[in-house]
Write a protein that holds these residues in place. Structure first.
Motif, short mmCIF file in Angstrom:
data_model
loop_
_atom_site.label_atom_id
_atom_site.label_comp_id
_atom_site.label_asym_id
_atom_site.label_seq_id
_atom_site.Cartn_x
_atom_site.Cartn_y
_atom_site.Cartn_z
N VAL A 157 0.85 -1.23 -0.04
CA VAL A 157 0.00 0.09 0.15
C VAL A 157 0.96 1.06 -0.11
CG1 VAL A 157 -1.87 -1.17 1.11
CG2 VAL A 157 0.07 0.01 2.62
N ARG A 158 0.42 2.51 -0.34
CA ARG A 158 1.04 3.73 -0.27
C ARG A 158 0.27 4.51 0.55
NH1 ARG A 158 0.32 8.62 -3.99
NH2 ARG A 158 -1.37 7.65 -4.63
N ILE A 159 1.01 5.19 1.23
CA ILE A 159 0.77 6.10 2.50
C ILE A 159 0.22 7.43 1.85
CG2 ILE A 159 1.22 7.21 4.74
CD1 ILE A 159 1.32 4.00 4.70
N THR A 160 -1.14 7.73 2.06
CA THR A 160 -1.61 8.94 1.54
C THR A 160 -2.37 9.60 2.71
OG1 THR A 160 -3.72 7.83 1.07
CG2 THR A 160 -2.11 8.04 -0.73
N ASN A 161 -2.59 9.00 3.99
CA ASN A 161 -3.48 9.75 4.92
C ASN A 161 -2.52 9.65 6.02
OD1 ASN A 161 -5.41 11.16 6.07
ND2 ASN A 161 -7.10 9.76 5.22
N GLU A 162 -3.11 10.35 7.24
CA GLU A 162 -2.70 10.08 8.62
C GLU A 162 -3.95 9.52 9.72
OE1 GLU A 162 -1.69 13.90 10.69
OE2 GLU A 162 -0.90 13.02 12.59
N CYS A 163 -3.62 8.56 10.31
CA CYS A 163 -4.37 7.98 11.19
C CYS A 163 -4.43 8.65 12.60
CB CYS A 163 -4.45 6.57 11.42
SG CYS A 163 -5.79 6.00 12.44
N PRO A 164 -4.93 9.68 13.25
CA PRO A 164 -4.73 10.32 14.44
C PRO A 164 -4.95 9.07 15.66
CG PRO A 164 -6.97 11.16 13.69
CD PRO A 164 -6.31 10.28 12.70
N SER A 165 -4.93 9.74 16.70
CA SER A 165 -5.18 8.89 18.08
C SER A 165 -6.56 8.81 18.13
CB SER A 165 -4.98 10.06 19.21
OG SER A 165 -5.10 9.23 20.43
N PRO A 166 -6.89 7.33 18.40
CA PRO A 166 -6.17 6.49 19.03
C PRO A 166 -5.35 5.62 18.30
CG PRO A 166 -8.42 5.77 18.84
CD PRO A 166 -8.50 7.08 18.44
N CYS A 167 -5.06 5.59 17.32
CA CYS A 167 -4.27 5.01 16.54
C CYS A 167 -2.86 4.86 16.99
CB CYS A 167 -4.32 5.52 15.00
SG CYS A 167 -5.48 4.89 13.87
N ALA A 168 -2.54 3.71 17.41
CA ALA A 168 -1.12 3.56 18.10
C ALA A 168 0.15 3.49 17.10
CB ALA A 168 -1.39 2.38 18.99
N PRO A 169 1.32 3.79 17.80
CA PRO A 169 2.43 3.45 16.95
C PRO A 169 2.41 2.05 16.51
CG PRO A 169 2.88 4.65 18.88
CD PRO A 169 1.49 4.22 19.11
N GLY A 170 2.69 2.10 15.00
CA GLY A 170 2.74 0.89 14.33
C GLY A 170 1.46 0.57 13.82
N GLN A 171 0.42 0.97 14.08
CA GLN A 171 -1.13 0.75 13.38
C GLN A 171 -0.88 1.36 12.07
OE1 GLN A 171 -4.10 1.72 16.00
NE2 GLN A 171 -5.77 1.56 14.35
N LEU A 172 -1.70 0.65 10.92
CA LEU A 172 -1.95 1.09 9.91
C LEU A 172 -3.56 0.97 9.53
CD1 LEU A 172 0.58 -0.48 7.33
CD2 LEU A 172 0.31 1.89 8.09
N ASP A 173 -4.27 2.10 9.16
CA ASP A 173 -5.41 2.12 8.84
C ASP A 173 -5.92 2.03 7.17
OD1 ASP A 173 -8.28 2.20 9.80
OD2 ASP A 173 -8.36 4.41 9.66
N LEU A 174 -6.03 1.00 6.96
CA LEU A 174 -6.16 0.45 5.44
C LEU A 174 -7.36 1.01 4.77
CD1 LEU A 174 -4.64 -3.23 5.65
CD2 LEU A 174 -3.34 -1.00 5.22
N SER A 175 -7.36 1.06 3.50
CA SER A 175 -8.43 1.31 2.69
C SER A 175 -9.53 -0.08 2.80
CB SER A 175 -8.29 1.34 1.28
OG SER A 175 -7.68 0.26 0.52
N ALA A 176 -10.66 0.03 2.91
CA ALA A 176 -11.54 -1.20 2.85
C ALA A 176 -10.98 -2.28 2.16
CB ALA A 176 -12.85 -0.96 2.96
N GLN A 177 -10.76 -1.82 0.57
CA GLN A 177 -10.31 -2.71 -0.22
C GLN A 177 -8.99 -3.59 0.05
OE1 GLN A 177 -11.25 0.23 -0.64
NE2 GLN A 177 -12.74 0.64 -2.19
N ALA A 178 -8.05 -2.63 0.73
CA ALA A 178 -6.87 -3.43 0.98
C ALA A 178 -6.83 -4.35 2.13
CB ALA A 178 -5.74 -2.29 1.35
N PHE A 179 -7.77 -4.00 3.08
CA PHE A 179 -7.93 -4.80 4.44
C PHE A 179 -8.56 -5.96 4.11
CE2 PHE A 179 -10.13 -6.48 8.00
CZ PHE A 179 -9.32 -6.18 9.08
N ALA A 180 -9.65 -6.09 3.09
CA ALA A 180 -10.27 -7.28 2.72
C ALA A 180 -9.31 -8.42 1.84
CB ALA A 180 -11.38 -6.93 1.64
N LYS A 181 -8.12 -7.75 1.41
CA LYS A 181 -7.31 -8.73 1.05
C LYS A 181 -6.32 -9.55 1.99
CE LYS A 181 -6.65 -6.43 -3.53
NZ LYS A 181 -7.21 -7.70 -4.36
N LEU A 182 -6.45 -9.04 3.27
CA LEU A 182 -5.73 -9.71 4.24
C LEU A 182 -6.61 -10.58 5.25
CD1 LEU A 182 -3.35 -6.60 5.43
CD2 LEU A 182 -2.90 -8.61 3.89
N ALA A 183 -7.77 -10.10 5.57
CA ALA A 183 -8.83 -10.48 6.32
C ALA A 183 -10.20 -10.26 6.06
CB ALA A 183 -8.25 -10.38 7.89
#
Length: 317
Positions: free
Chosen positions: A179-205
C-alpha cells in the motif's frame, strides 16, 4: 413673752450631719478599695483598680488565643492537597510510548536521512480499515482511483515524512499486500498501526474481523512513473507551497535555489514545503530522498494546483 432679740439660737443639726456623712462615705469607699486590692496597699496603682471592673471582660483577651489554633487547622489541609495534585499530572503511561517505540530508529548508512520509517526494519502493530472516499487524505495528493492505500498512525506519520512511502503489510495468516501512504490516522491509532482502505484490508482478512495483528516494512518498488511537482493554491513569487508527488522513496528534503545557494524549505503536516517570503518560488527545485540521492528540477512555472510532470525519479533500493 420674751422679745425675739432675747431668744437663744437653735443648733443647726443639718449642717453638722452632712459633713459627717461625707466623711463617712469617703472612709467607707477607701475601706472598700483597700479590701478589694490583693495586697491591701493603697499605692499609686490603686487607680488602675477601677478599670479592674473591666476584668469581667477577661473573655475579650481570651478569644485572641483561640483563633490561632483555628487558623492553623485549615492551613495544614492545603499542604497535603498540594503534594497530591502534581502526582496525577505526570502520567507515566504517556511517556512510555515515546521512550520505547523510537528505540529502533538508529542512524543507518543505508538511509542516513530516514525518520521512523526506514529500510530493513520490521514494524509491528495492528491493521484496521476506513472508508477512503475519493482517495484524498492528509498528504493532499488529491482524489485517486488507487484503492491500495493506507493512513499511517500519527507517530510514524512524523509530520508527513511518511507521505508517499510504499510499505508491505503482512498478516499472521501469511497474506501480504503493498500500500501507499496517503493519509494520517490520528489518536487513538497507536504506533505501528495502519488504517487501510477497505479494499486493502479485505485482501488480508474478512472485514467483519475489524482488526488484525500485522507487520510492515518499507519498500522501494519498481515503477516507470516520474515525479511530479505541484504548487499550492495561492502560490506566487512572494509566497509558495511546493509538493512532490509520485516519488519512489520517502522524501527527506525539498530545497529551492535562492540566488547562488540552496535553501531548504520547512515541511508541513499536510505535506507541502513552504517558502513564506517567496524565496526561490518559481526557481529550480532540488529533491532528496532518505537514501541521500538528490534530483534537480528546473524550468517549472508557478501554476497553482497543476500537477507538472518531471523527467526524474529516485533509484530503487
Amino acid at each position: 413673752m420674751a422679745s425675739p432679740s432675747h431668744r437663744r439660737p437653735r443648733p443647726n443639726w443639718r449642717a453638722a450631719i452632712v459633713p459627717a456623712a461625707v466623711v463617712a462615705a469617703v472612709a467607707l469607699t477607701a475601706a472598700l478599695l483597700m479590701a478589694l486590692r490583693p495586697d491591701g496597699k493603697p499605692t499609686a496603682g490603686h487607680t488602675s483598680t477601677r478599670p479592674a471592673a473591666g476584668a469581667k471582660s477577661s473573655p475579650t483577651p481570651k478569644p485572641p488565643t483561640s483563633p490561632p489554633p483555628q487558623k492553623q487547622k485549615p492551613s495544614t489541609k492545603p499542604t497535603p492537597t498540594a503534594t497530591r495534585t502534581p502526582q496525577p499530572r505526570t502520567p507515566a503511561a504517556k511517556t512510555r510510548p515515546s521512550t520505547t517505540r523510537p528505540a529502533p530508529q538508529p542512524a543507518s548508512a543505508e538511509a542516513p536521512l530516514a525518520g521512523r520509517i526506514r529500510p530493513n526494519t520490521t514494524h509491528e502493530g495492528v491493521a484496521t480499515f476506513y472508508d477512503t472516499g475519493n482517495g484524498d487524505g492528509a498528504c493532499l495528493y488529491g482524489p485517486t482511483d488507487d484503492v491500495m492505500t493506507a493512513a499511517m498512525n500519527t507517530t510514524d506519520y512524523e509530520t508527513s515524512k511518511a507521505c508517499g512511502a510504499y510499505v508491505e503489510v503482512r498478516a499472521a495468516s501469511g497474506a501480504s499486500i503493498t500500500v501507499r501512504i496517503t493519509n494520517e490516522c490520528p489518536s487513538p491509532c497507536a504506533p505501528g498501526q495502519l488504517d487501510l482502505s477497505a479494499q486493502a484490508f479485505a485482501k488480508l482478512a474478512t472485514p467483519s474481523t475489524g482488526q488484525i495483528p500485522i507487520t510492515w516494512t518499507l519498500l522501494s518498488p519498481t515503477t516507470s512513473d516520474k515525479i511530479a511537482i505541484r504548487y499550492k493554491t495561492g502560490s506566487s513569487p512572494y509566497w509558495c507551497g511546493i509538493q512532490a508527488v509520485g516519488h519512489r522513496n520517502p522524501l527527506a528534503r525539498l530545497e529551492v535555489r535562492d540566488g547562488t545557494t540552496w535553501r531548504q524549505l520547512p515541511r508541513t503536516e499536510y505535506n507541502y514545503f513552504l517558502s513564506e517570503q517567496g524565496s526561490g518560488c518559481g526557481g529550480d527545485i532540488r529533491l532528496t530522498d532518505i537514501y541521500g540521492e538528490t534530483l534537480t528540477v528546473g524550468g517549472l512555472a508557478i501554476r497553482p494546483d497543476a500537477l507538472q510532470r518531471t523527467a526524474v525519479q529516485f533509484a530503487a533500493h
